[in-house]
Write an enzyme that holds these catalytic residues in place. Structure first.
Site: not given
Length: 212
Positions: A19, A68, A95, A165
């Site tokens: 991202h 995100r 993440e 991520h």
């Protein structure tokens, strides 16, 4: 490696993208599972990634449950003029959890615990931060999901985009590129830069390129 024609459907294409810059990236804070959006720079990075990917015929996209990653993907697809492709959202692409460190400034944390300890928490393969996940733990949720849900699309000759991520992608890269724990510890994944894998139908990686 030989550069292959991505439109030749004997081959499949997997594109990994971290991202765009998030607010806590900017503030140098541990983010993990916290749902923090991208910054203006992050939006610009996503827009640039979209320009780089305009010539790819993306068939399906995967992303995490965190805004995100989703926001980055939305900008990319809009810039590419891609509509009505399946977009699969799954928490297994989130993440890694940084546990008790989430929200803390990385520099301040290094002063408190020592830079060596913080680097172990951040980059070791099997040491988790307090209350969080190690990269090994992250791989244990990412890789089964990849094999069960994403790999079959690649075996069909699809072009697959994953926007996720730093650490969920590092877990996947470790598998795809056969990297050791020591090698993955030194692997940096910049925000907003596509990493493209061309594979045969047996998912053997034949070519890797970075678009920038």
């Amino acid at each position: 490696m030989t550069i292959l024609n991505a439109v030749d459907k004997k081959y499949s294409v997997l594109i990994l993208l971290r991202h765009g810059q998030s607010l806590w990236n900017l503030e140098n804070r541990f983010t993990g599972w916290q749902d923090i959006d991208i910054t203006k720079k992050g939006e610009e990075e996503a827009l640039h990634a979209g320009k780089l990917l305009k010539n790819e015929k993306i068939d399906i996209a995967f992303t995490s449950t965190l805004k995100r990653a989703q926001h980055t993907l939305e900008i990319i697809l809009k810039e590419c003029g891609i509509e009505n492709i399946p977009v699969i959202i799954d928490k297994r692409l989130n993440e890694r959890s940084y546990g008790d460190l989430e929200g803390l400034n990385k520099s301040d944390t290094a002063l408190k615990y020592g830079s060596d300890q913080v680097m172990i928490w951040r980059r070791s393969y099997d040491v988790a931060p307090p209350g969080g996940e190690s990269l090994k733990n992250t791989a244990q949720r990412v890789l089964p999901y990849f094999h069960k849900t994403i790999a079959p699309k690649l075996m069909e000759g699809k072009t697959v985009l994953i926007v996720a991520h730093g650490n969920s992608l590092r877990a996947l890269m470790m598998f795809l590129e056969n990297l050791s724990p020591e090698e993955i510890a030194n692997t940096e994944i910049p925000t907003g830069i596509p990493r493209k894998y061309v594979m045969n139908r047996n998912l053997q990686v034949l070519d890797i390129t970075m678009e920038n």
